[in-house]
Scaffold this motif. Sequence first.
Motif, short mmCIF file in Angstrom:
data_model
loop_
_atom_site.label_atom_id
_atom_site.label_comp_id
_atom_site.label_asym_id
_atom_site.label_seq_id
_atom_site.Cartn_x
_atom_site.Cartn_y
_atom_site.Cartn_z
N ARG A 35 52.76 42.49 60.86
CA ARG A 35 54.20 42.36 60.99
C ARG A 35 54.93 42.44 59.65
O ARG A 35 55.98 43.09 59.53
CB ARG A 35 54.53 41.03 61.66
N TYR A 36 54.39 41.77 58.62
CA TYR A 36 55.10 41.65 57.34
C TYR A 36 54.54 42.52 56.22
O TYR A 36 55.07 42.52 55.13
CB TYR A 36 55.12 40.19 56.89
N GLY A 37 53.47 43.22 56.48
CA GLY A 37 52.92 44.11 55.46
C GLY A 37 51.53 43.69 55.03
O GLY A 37 51.14 42.53 55.15
N ARG A 38 50.81 44.66 54.53
CA ARG A 38 49.42 44.45 54.15
C ARG A 38 49.28 43.36 53.08
O ARG A 38 50.06 43.31 52.13
CB ARG A 38 48.86 45.76 53.62
N ASP A 39 48.30 42.51 53.26
CA ASP A 39 47.94 41.45 52.30
C ASP A 39 49.05 40.42 52.07
O ASP A 39 49.08 39.78 51.02
CB ASP A 39 47.50 42.04 50.96
N ARG A 40 49.97 40.25 53.00
CA ARG A 40 50.97 39.18 52.86
C ARG A 40 50.29 37.82 53.02
O ARG A 40 50.66 36.86 52.37
CB ARG A 40 52.08 39.32 53.90
N VAL A 41 49.31 37.74 53.91
CA VAL A 41 48.52 36.53 54.08
C VAL A 41 47.09 36.91 53.74
O VAL A 41 46.53 37.83 54.33
CB VAL A 41 48.59 36.00 55.53
N ARG A 42 46.52 36.22 52.75
CA ARG A 42 45.15 36.52 52.34
C ARG A 42 44.52 35.27 51.75
O ARG A 42 45.19 34.29 51.47
CB ARG A 42 45.12 37.66 51.35
N PHE A 43 43.24 35.34 51.56
CA PHE A 43 42.50 34.22 51.02
C PHE A 43 42.80 34.08 49.53
O PHE A 43 42.97 35.07 48.81
CB PHE A 43 41.00 34.42 51.23
N ALA A 44 42.86 32.85 49.04
CA ALA A 44 43.23 32.58 47.66
C ALA A 44 42.24 33.21 46.68
O ALA A 44 42.63 33.61 45.59
CB ALA A 44 43.31 31.07 47.42
N CYS A 45 40.98 33.33 47.05
CA CYS A 45 39.99 33.87 46.12
C CYS A 45 40.20 35.37 45.87
O CYS A 45 39.59 35.94 44.97
CB CYS A 45 38.58 33.61 46.62
N SER A 46 41.09 36.01 46.62
CA SER A 46 41.34 37.43 46.39
C SER A 46 42.39 37.65 45.30
O SER A 46 42.70 38.79 44.97
CB SER A 46 41.76 38.13 47.68
N GLY A 47 42.94 36.57 44.74
CA GLY A 47 43.85 36.69 43.62
C GLY A 47 45.31 36.72 44.02
O GLY A 47 45.64 36.90 45.19
N GLN A 48 46.18 36.54 43.03
CA GLN A 48 47.62 36.51 43.26
C GLN A 48 48.20 37.91 43.41
O GLN A 48 48.92 38.20 44.34
CB GLN A 48 48.32 35.80 42.10
N ASP A 49 47.93 38.75 42.44
CA ASP A 49 48.48 40.10 42.49
C ASP A 49 47.38 41.10 42.17
O ASP A 49 46.31 40.74 41.70
CB ASP A 49 49.63 40.26 41.49
N ARG A 50 47.66 42.33 42.47
CA ARG A 50 46.70 43.39 42.23
C ARG A 50 47.38 44.47 41.40
O ARG A 50 48.08 45.33 41.95
CB ARG A 50 46.20 43.96 43.55
N PRO A 51 47.19 44.44 40.07
CA PRO A 51 47.88 45.41 39.23
C PRO A 51 47.35 46.82 39.38
O PRO A 51 48.02 47.78 39.01
CB PRO A 51 47.64 44.88 37.81
N TRP A 52 46.17 46.99 39.92
CA TRP A 52 45.60 48.31 40.06
C TRP A 52 46.10 48.96 41.34
O TRP A 52 46.40 48.29 42.31
CB TRP A 52 44.06 48.26 40.06
N LYS A 53 46.21 50.23 41.31
CA LYS A 53 46.64 51.00 42.48
C LYS A 53 45.67 52.15 42.68
O LYS A 53 45.04 52.63 41.75
CB LYS A 53 48.04 51.58 42.27
#
Length: 147
Positions: free
Chosen positions: A109-127
Amino acid sequence: MRRQGLATATATATAVVMVTTNRHKPEDAQYYATRLVRLTIGTSDAGRLIRAALWGLKGIYRPGFRYKKCGVLFLDLHPADSVQGSLFLRTDRPERVRLMACVDQLNARYGRDRVRFACSGQDRPWKLRAEYLSQRYTTQFLELLQV
């Protein structure tokens, strides 16, 4: 995996955790390792799968290397509703199944990775580098070849 209604294996689930350095940079120290992780029972619970992957990574990670890539492969995928429990091992608990369904619905509903596990990190600078991606004439209607 959950979108397709799958879980890993029936009696013993298998995941392969791997890390590698850049083999095209010989001046860097080279390292490549894999570890086979066997789960006790098939699951589609992201929490259990993350825990298993981190356990495998803990066994093969070596400090001091410039890693280029890491990954997790899940083998022996089967329909999640046909995972067979045993006397001592149970399939995913209903509340965990509902939790994963809620996470999937919120992300849809709100977009990919809006809700995720904390161990996956805050942001993903790589694309993903997809500047040379071929058009998908046969699978994407909006990319049909026009003459």
